[in-house]
Design a protein around this motif. Structure first.
Motif, PDB file in Angstrom:
ATOM      1  N   LEU A  69       0.840  -1.204   0.000  1.00 42.46           N
ATOM      2  CA  LEU A  69       0.000   0.000   0.000  1.00 42.46           C
ATOM      3  C   LEU A  69       0.872   1.251   0.000  1.00 42.46           C
ATOM      4  O   LEU A  69       0.661   2.179  -0.783  1.00 42.46           O
ATOM      5  N   ALA A 168      -6.251   0.373  -0.001  1.00 36.91           N
ATOM      6  CA  ALA A 168      -6.534   0.882   1.341  1.00 36.91           C
ATOM      7  C   ALA A 168      -7.948   0.513   1.765  1.00 36.91           C
ATOM      8  O   ALA A 168      -8.188   0.160   2.929  1.00 36.91           O
ATOM      9  N   ASN A 238      -7.436   7.307   4.917  1.00 36.51           N
ATOM     10  CA  ASN A 238      -7.590   5.894   5.266  1.00 36.51           C
ATOM     11  C   ASN A 238      -8.862   5.655   6.075  1.00 36.51           C
ATOM     12  O   ASN A 238      -9.558   4.650   5.888  1.00 36.51           O
TER      13      ASN A 238
END
Length: 305
Positions: A69, A168, A238
């Protein structure tokens, strides 16, 4: 509870766009003192230092699982964007970056099975049109000094950002937002700090690396970019992705363009032109439209009245 979480997620997405929008002012200030990769090195060093205590509770296996990520963002995104802007015009880069929500929508459909309705597609294109209007009307000549390689680098950076949103969205179901944010800051520190160290070691000009630290505007810019515009925005993004579909969150990034214009007008006293207003209206309309549930856009049938 579910509605409350979504409300918080939308607020996080808006705040994220506000911080990113103002970050362009601080990037300009910092670039007056340091090279792009030195700026990125200091930026993510500040981010990593701010979130360092998280390392005490992060397990090695979690670090390994989250590295892909962080490789997408900030790794590939900033690296390819920085190099791409050397060979492509800012207008072309702006247009390609405006298409990130479209890339996100396509990737979300393939990997997350998130489907958007027809009206969501239309409003997303509306927001993209708003950004493109502003970028093109600035007057920078498309293709002026650009190369295919530069455009390809910017395109890869845009796809990397879209890929980050997809991954994510998936990882936030298994890992905490704080842990994910830490790994992103950690990899940014390693990658861009490493690039800066190698560059100055090869060139033997360490003085130019440390000289910006004597500038107060540079230090203020680094704190804003490192703590707020990298660390806090990563956390907000996030968190929002943990609650809301990836394509909906990606559209909020278009608001950053509008905020950067407002910041330029208020702080730098730049002119506010009619195409700024038209573009801003299109962006806001697109963002609001994407957030409206598809069910509310359908006309009720006569039997349901």
């Amino acid at each position: 509870m579910f509605a409350n979480n979504r409300r918080k997620a939308y607020m996080a997405a808006v705040l994220n766009a506000l911080i990113i929008g103002f970050s362009f002012l601080f990037v300009k200030m910092a670039l007056a003192e340091a090279s792009p990769f030195d700026l990125l090195a200091y930026r993510f060093t500040a981010s990593f230092a701010a979130v360092l205590p998280v390392m005490l509770v992060l397990k090695p296996k979690d670090l390994a699982a989250l590295l892909p990520l962080a490789l997408l963002y900030p790794g590939l995104f900033f690296a390819y964007q920085t190099v791409g802007l050397v060979y492509a015009s800012s207008s072309e880069a702006g247009i390609i970056q405006a298409a990130v929500p479209i890339f996100t929508l396509l990737l979300a459909a393939c990997f997350l099975k998130e489907r958007a309705s027809r009206h969501h597609y239309l409003f997303m294109l509306l927001s993209v049109a708003g950004v493109v209007t502003i970028v093109v009307m600035k007057g920078t000549k498309l293709g002026n000094g650009s190369s295919a390689a530069g455009l390809l680098f910017v395109l890869v950076s845009a796809v990397s950002l879209a890929g980050y949103s997809i991954l994510a969205r998936k990882l936030t179901k298994s890992y905490g937002v704080i842990e994910i944010t830490f790994v992103m800051a950690f990899l940014g520190f390693l990658v861009f700090g490493g690039i800066a160290v190698v560059q100055h070691a090869v060139q033997g000009n360490w003085g130019s690396f440390f000289r910006p630290l004597a500038s107060r505007p540079f230090l203020v810019s680094i704190l804003y970019l490192g703590v707020l515009s990298s660390l806090v925005t990563s956390y907000l993004s996030n968190y929002a992705l943990s609650q809301i579909e990836a394509y909906k969150i990606s559209i909020f990034n278009q608001l950053a363009t509008m905020v950067s214009i407002a910041a330029g007008v208020i702080v730098l006293h730049e002119p506010l032109l009619i195409y700024h207003v038209i573009g801003a209206v299109l962006i806001i309309a697109g963002v609001v439209g994407v957030c409206i549930p598809a069910s509310t856009m359908k006309k009720p049938s006569p039997l349901s009245r």
